[in-house]
Scaffold this motif. Sequence first.
Motif, PDB file in Angstrom:
ATOM      1  N   GLY A  28       0.813  -1.215   0.000  1.00 10.39           N
ATOM      2  CA  GLY A  28       0.000   0.000   0.000  1.00 10.39           C
ATOM      3  C   GLY A  28       0.848   1.267   0.000  1.00 10.39           C
ATOM      4  O   GLY A  28       0.533   2.239  -0.689  1.00 10.39           O
TER       5      GLY A  28
ATOM      6  N   GLN B 133       1.679   6.626  -7.002  1.00 10.18           N
ATOM      7  CA  GLN B 133       0.655   7.574  -7.457  1.00 10.18           C
ATOM      8  C   GLN B 133       1.120   9.018  -7.286  1.00 10.18           C
ATOM      9  O   GLN B 133       0.967   9.841  -8.201  1.00 10.18           O
ATOM     10  N   GLU B 134       1.683   9.332  -6.132  1.00  7.33           N
ATOM     11  CA  GLU B 134       2.120  10.699  -5.882  1.00  7.33           C
ATOM     12  C   GLU B 134       3.318  11.069  -6.745  1.00  7.33           C
ATOM     13  O   GLU B 134       3.429  12.207  -7.209  1.00  7.33           O
TER      14      GLU B 134
ATOM     15  N   GLN C 298       0.916   4.053  -2.985  1.00  2.00           N
ATOM     16  CA  GLN C 298       0.684   5.480  -2.706  1.00  2.00           C
ATOM     17  C   GLN C 298       1.853   6.319  -3.198  1.00  2.00           C
ATOM     18  O   GLN C 298       1.655   7.377  -3.795  1.00  2.00           O
TER      19      GLN C 298
END
Length: 173
Positions: free
Chosen positions: A118, A125-126, A122
């Motif tokens: 996870g 994505q950022e 994340q």
Amino acid sequence: MSKPSARRSTARPKRPDVSAPRPAHGGAAQGERGQVAWLWCLVGLVCGEVTLFVLSNVGLGVANAAFGSAGFQSADGGIVGVSTFLAVLFGGYLAARLAGRFGLYQGVVVGAGFIAVGALFQFGQEAQIVHSSLASGTHTLVDLGPMSMGGLISGDMLALVGGSIGGLLSRRR
């Protein structure tokens, strides 16, 4: 008179049996391996992630078909949270059942794997948002949204508790 040889033999400690076979790898005996079965934890993690993908996508698809999306892509009504809990529960159960021992440990390792995956997702994505902003030529600040420490801790606890319960449920009765 007492026998001197009988007295001496009781006072001496026994020598260890040197004729017993030693383990070839120089470590503990075969039955005393480590507590975590890493291969089965990896299998549980991968199967749990696939389960998460299927449950969350099907759940969101059903919710959008029933209620309409109406632009609320981030408000999923807990579908992703419940899907995550069920997936990590299943992954921990599977890893512990395949390992056949120390179910709690296998479940915790699968839960920690969910946390790591996870966090990497994340980060990816950022990093993609920042990269696309820099590639477009605009050097403006990018808003990545607020970092919610409560959401982070609760998500991690969800994964660890789910994996632990899954591992404990795998005990053979």
